[in-house]
Design an enzyme around this catalytic site. Structure first.
Site, PDB file in Angstrom:
ATOM      1  N   PRO A 128     -41.142 -42.397  56.959  1.00 55.31           N
ATOM      2  CG  PRO A 128     -39.321 -42.145  55.542  1.00 55.31           C
ATOM      3  CD  PRO A 128     -40.782 -42.501  55.544  1.00 55.31           C
ATOM      4  CG  ASN A 129     -36.801 -40.012  59.927  1.00 53.89           C
ATOM      5  OD1 ASN A 129     -36.171 -40.753  60.679  1.00 53.89           O
ATOM      6  ND2 ASN A 129     -36.412 -39.772  58.686  1.00 53.89           N
ATOM      7  NE  ARG A 164     -37.955 -35.589  61.260  1.00 56.63           N
ATOM      8  CZ  ARG A 164     -38.557 -35.680  60.091  1.00 56.63           C
ATOM      9  NH1 ARG A 164     -39.870 -35.887  60.040  1.00 56.63           N
ATOM     10  NH2 ARG A 164     -37.876 -35.596  58.978  1.00 56.63           N
ATOM     11  CE1 TYR A 213     -41.037 -32.223  59.144  1.00 53.22           C
ATOM     12  CE2 TYR A 213     -38.939 -32.148  60.305  1.00 53.22           C
ATOM     13  CZ  TYR A 213     -39.649 -32.291  59.135  1.00 53.22           C
ATOM     14  OH  TYR A 213     -38.999 -32.500  57.949  1.00 53.22           O
ATOM     15  CG  ASN A 229     -45.985 -36.670  55.852  1.00 56.82           C
ATOM     16  OD1 ASN A 229     -45.094 -36.750  54.997  1.00 56.82           O
ATOM     17  ND2 ASN A 229     -45.934 -35.797  56.845  1.00 56.82           N
ATOM     18  CB  ALA A 240     -37.163 -38.405  53.366  1.00 54.93           C
ATOM     19  CG  HIS A 245     -38.601 -35.067  48.921  1.00 53.26           C
ATOM     20  ND1 HIS A 245     -39.642 -34.209  48.613  1.00 53.26           N
ATOM     21  CD2 HIS A 245     -38.476 -35.009  50.276  1.00 53.26           C
ATOM     22  CE1 HIS A 245     -40.097 -33.646  49.726  1.00 53.26           C
ATOM     23  NE2 HIS A 245     -39.406 -34.127  50.739  1.00 53.26           N
ATOM     24  CG  ASP A 247     -44.712 -46.814  39.821  1.00 48.32           C
ATOM     25  OD1 ASP A 247     -45.084 -45.715  39.369  1.00 48.32           O
ATOM     26  OD2 ASP A 247     -43.719 -47.436  39.385  1.00 48.32           O
ATOM     27  CD  GLU A 303     -47.623 -35.373  48.246  1.00 49.40           C
ATOM     28  OE1 GLU A 303     -48.202 -35.185  47.149  1.00 49.40           O
ATOM     29  OE2 GLU A 303     -46.397 -35.274  48.386  1.00 49.40           O
ATOM     30  CG  HIS A 307     -45.511 -32.821  52.402  1.00 50.84           C
ATOM     31  ND1 HIS A 307     -44.686 -33.911  52.489  1.00 50.84           N
ATOM     32  CD2 HIS A 307     -46.049 -32.829  51.163  1.00 50.84           C
ATOM     33  CE1 HIS A 307     -44.703 -34.546  51.325  1.00 50.84           C
ATOM     34  NE2 HIS A 307     -45.533 -33.917  50.505  1.00 50.84           N
ATOM     35  NE  ARG A 325     -38.082 -28.241  55.631  1.00 55.51           N
ATOM     36  CZ  ARG A 325     -38.100 -29.442  56.200  1.00 55.51           C
ATOM     37  NH1 ARG A 325     -39.226 -30.146  56.223  1.00 55.51           N
ATOM     38  NH2 ARG A 325     -37.011 -29.936  56.746  1.00 55.51           N
ATOM     39  NE  ARG A 383     -36.212 -30.819  53.672  1.00 54.80           N
ATOM     40  CZ  ARG A 383     -35.871 -31.935  54.330  1.00 54.80           C
ATOM     41  NH1 ARG A 383     -36.626 -33.013  54.245  1.00 54.80           N
ATOM     42  NH2 ARG A 383     -34.790 -31.969  55.077  1.00 54.80           N
TER      43      ARG A 383
END
Ligand code: DHK
Length: 156
Positions: free
Chosen positions: A18-19, A26, A31, A82, A85, A88, A95, A106, A108, A115, A119
């Site tokens: 998301p985002n 953003r 970012y 990635n 949110a 978290h 799963d 993974e 970020h 941060r 997070r």
């Protein structure tokens, strides 16, 4: 495509949560100004340099992300993710990644440990082979390279 041929073709999934569709506009101080299209181009080019093909997807929806991860059972040799949110919050995404039994890296963009405290923990990290954070968009290139090593075997 069966699971063996997915591995043989070297198709990898690059999945953004998301985002991340808003990358470039953003919170640029956090970012950066690079867009998601730029990130996806980097991933495709890095994958190609390793003789692989990257299929890049993005969703703002938890269930949509789970559905795409399930595709890796038959379509992809490994996953760069990635989860945004959902890192978290989402046991469902953790799963799903565990269920597909593929190498997972993974990513970020930001150093989540520097941060807000909420997070600092990622549910995904416990099922990831590697975690790259705080390297900005370069992290995606590193992630695809590491995934290529994991798929090719012999990674340490
Ligand atoms: C991206 C997000 O959208 C945040 O919710 C995470 C992550 C951090 C990133 O750094 O790429 O907390």
């Amino acid at each position: 495509m069966d699971r063996t041929s997915a591995r043989a073709t070297g198709r990898v999934l690059v999945l953004n949560g998301p985002n991340l569709n808003l990358l470039g506009t953003r919170e640029p101080a956090l970012y950066g100004s690079v867009t998601l299209a730029d990130v996806e181009k980097l991933c495709r080019e890095t994958a190609a340099a390793h003789g692989m093909e990257a299929d890049c997807r993005q969703s703002n929806h938890e269930g949509g992300l789970v559905d795409v991860i399930h595709e890796a059972r038959t379509e992809f040799a490994g996953i760069v993710i990635n989860p945004g949110a959902y890192s978290h919050t989402s046991i469902a995404i953790r799963d799903a990644l565990a269920a597909v039994e593929r190498p997972v890296v993974e990513v970020h963009l930001t150093n989540i440990h520097r941060r807000e405290e909420f997070r600092h923990h990622s549910y995904v990290s416990g099922v990831a082979d590697a975690v790259i954070c705080g390297a900005g968009t370069d992290g995606y290139g590193f992630a695809v390279t590491r995934l290529a090593r994991l798929i090719g075997g012999g990674a340490r």
